[in-house]
Scaffold this active site. Sequence first.
Site, PDB file in Angstrom:
ATOM      1  N   LEU A 253      17.223  65.599   7.261  1.00 39.03           N
ATOM      2  CA  LEU A 253      17.806  66.795   6.642  1.00 39.03           C
ATOM      3  C   LEU A 253      17.211  68.046   7.281  1.00 39.03           C
ATOM      4  CD1 LEU A 253      18.061  65.949   2.825  1.00 39.03           C
ATOM      5  CD2 LEU A 253      19.903  66.130   4.493  1.00 39.03           C
ATOM      6  N   CYS A 263      22.360  58.343  21.734  1.00 37.84           N
ATOM      7  CA  CYS A 263      22.911  57.465  20.686  1.00 37.84           C
ATOM      8  C   CYS A 263      23.889  58.161  19.743  1.00 37.84           C
ATOM      9  CB  CYS A 263      21.767  56.846  19.886  1.00 37.84           C
ATOM     10  SG  CYS A 263      20.626  55.941  20.944  1.00 37.84           S
TER      11      CYS A 263
HETATM   12  C1  UGA Z   1      18.629  57.169  16.940  1.00 43.06           C
HETATM   13  C2  UGA Z   1      18.309  56.457  15.622  1.00 43.06           C
HETATM   14  O1  UGA Z   1      17.414  57.251  14.845  1.00 43.06           O
HETATM   15  C3  UGA Z   1      17.689  55.083  15.882  1.00 43.06           C
HETATM   16  O2  UGA Z   1      17.482  54.409  14.654  1.00 43.06           O
HETATM   17  C4  UGA Z   1      18.633  54.270  16.769  1.00 43.06           C
HETATM   18  O3  UGA Z   1      18.079  53.027  17.115  1.00 43.06           O
HETATM   19  C5  UGA Z   1      18.895  55.029  18.048  1.00 43.06           C
HETATM   20  O4  UGA Z   1      19.472  56.326  17.726  1.00 43.06           O
HETATM   21  C6  UGA Z   1      19.860  54.208  18.860  1.00 43.06           C
HETATM   22  O5  UGA Z   1      21.003  54.024  18.427  1.00 43.06           O
HETATM   23  O6  UGA Z   1      19.443  53.615  19.868  1.00 43.06           O
HETATM   24  P1  UGA Z   1      17.185  58.590  18.702  1.00 43.06           P
HETATM   25  O7  UGA Z   1      18.498  58.975  19.297  1.00 43.06           O
HETATM   26  O8  UGA Z   1      16.096  58.119  19.602  1.00 43.06           O
HETATM   27  O9  UGA Z   1      17.397  57.408  17.601  1.00 43.06           O
HETATM   28  O10 UGA Z   1      16.598  59.859  17.973  1.00 43.06           O
HETATM   29  P2  UGA Z   1      16.548  60.479  16.495  1.00 43.06           P
HETATM   30  O11 UGA Z   1      15.145  60.670  16.131  1.00 43.06           O
HETATM   31  O12 UGA Z   1      17.382  59.726  15.543  1.00 43.06           O
HETATM   32  O13 UGA Z   1      17.189  61.925  16.751  1.00 43.06           O
HETATM   33  C7  UGA Z   1      18.533  62.088  17.184  1.00 43.06           C
HETATM   34  C8  UGA Z   1      18.898  63.546  17.237  1.00 43.06           C
HETATM   35  O14 UGA Z   1      19.032  64.071  15.912  1.00 43.06           O
HETATM   36  C9  UGA Z   1      17.870  64.446  17.930  1.00 43.06           C
HETATM   37  O15 UGA Z   1      18.549  65.386  18.730  1.00 43.06           O
HETATM   38  C10 UGA Z   1      17.149  65.131  16.775  1.00 43.06           C
HETATM   39  O16 UGA Z   1      16.623  66.376  17.116  1.00 43.06           O
HETATM   40  C11 UGA Z   1      18.290  65.275  15.781  1.00 43.06           C
HETATM   41  N1  UGA Z   1      17.836  65.416  14.388  1.00 43.06           N
HETATM   42  C12 UGA Z   1      17.192  64.395  13.766  1.00 43.06           C
HETATM   43  C13 UGA Z   1      18.089  66.597  13.690  1.00 43.06           C
HETATM   44  O17 UGA Z   1      18.689  67.545  14.234  1.00 43.06           O
HETATM   45  N2  UGA Z   1      17.696  66.690  12.395  1.00 43.06           N
HETATM   46  C14 UGA Z   1      17.061  65.692  11.752  1.00 43.06           C
HETATM   47  O18 UGA Z   1      16.738  65.869  10.554  1.00 43.06           O
HETATM   48  C15 UGA Z   1      16.797  64.518  12.454  1.00 43.06           C
END
Ligand code: UGA
Length: 434
Positions: A253, A263
Amino acid sequence: MNICVVGAGYAGLVTAACFAEFGLRVTCVDKDEKKIESLKQGKVPFFEPGLEEMVQRNMAQGRLSFSTDLAWGVRNSLVIFICVGTPSKEDGSVDLSAVDEVAAQIGEALDGYKLVVTKSTVPVGTTRRVEAIIREKSKGKYHFDVANNPEFLREGSAVEDFMRPNRVIIGAESDQARAILRDLYSPLYLIEAPFVITNIQTSEMIKYASNAFLATKISFINEMALLCDKLGADVYQVARAMGLDQRIGPKFLHPGPGFGGSCFPKDTRALAHFAREAGVELEIVEAVIRVNKRQREWAVKRIEEALGGIQDKTVALLGLTFKPNTDDIREAPAIYIAQEILTRGGRLRAYDPVGMENASHVLNGNVTFCSDAYDAATGSDALVIATEWNQFRNLDMDRMKELLARPILVDLKNIYDPERIRDKGFAYYGVGRN
Ligand code: UGA
């Protein structure tokens, strides 16, 4: 047990190293000779905390090896994990050519019972397609099983995520396949990781539904942030209070310039696409994709507004990767923002702890890559934080104020307290808290 992991990319290498750490003998295969040569020297081609040490340790102890010979890897293994890339096509669908090619090679190399597991994120139905290809290529000579076992690793904490998963999903339809996969993951019984055993389509679907739901949380809070800005509410407190409701939960959030990476953007597009092909319009997922695109455009507008126009201005951009603790810049909002600043006639002084090498291949024009955050700020018209690396969380703002030409902070990750920054004489622009 011997296993073979096909694909030495992000998911493949983490899977291979972690299974070796569980005590299995793992051959990791990739057709990229240069990559395999460098892995044989113990060099991991990307930045992931703890991975290189784990690779080197397991190589030294003889449990992990690398090869370009897929047929050899297949013949020497009982289980083969397919972890090759599944990039997006123009129309949002998934390019499965690498998966198909590997399936064909596995079929040709088959010499007895094998369990072939798709681990790459693949549209529902793909594991069945792999099965059909293997059957055709092996001319039905040998018995084999297929299964789906999606991974939920996050870049930056992949090793920890593999070793301590929230759950393990196994989509398998024969007793033998289920027993083998349970056995592979048996070290996780000790930490009582929950196992969900389903049919293959359900397992494939779980991965997409999970990623799309997390992406939805992000787009939802980003949309609330836009409204908070207009109405004088503080999204930071809104999100915190929402998250205290256990039904909602505090994670994912955090508003920002939108989600990036290899991903969420790809998987939401793919899900919307294969749903449409199945005759189902996914209204929410389609909206999540649109909101995410709008959010990065909004981020650029925010910078423009803070600077009173971008033309001929210099922006100190902190963070280039799609999130901290990775050098991955795929679909990174920071890269989009950087490109837009350059397109609009601005200059960039950019800094990222590990992402600059990758960024230098895609950013052309008026960019100076700097040695640290302070170097980036020197003479710049505004400081913009696009990725929340820890080292950006406690910058010396008095020093920053002296170095910057104008004291403007655009905090696209909301890591600073607006009041404290304003007290120091800065103009502060956050996300949903102005
Ligand atoms: C994501 C999932 O979290 C993993 O569980 C999954 O295995 C992976 O994709 C995949 O399908 O292989 P990832 O892409 O490494 O992992 O990174 P995240 O930490 O999930 O972040 C993704 C994006 O969302 C980033 O750009 C991050 O900055 C953004 N984000 C995340 C937000 O803008 N707000 C948040 O509260 C959380």
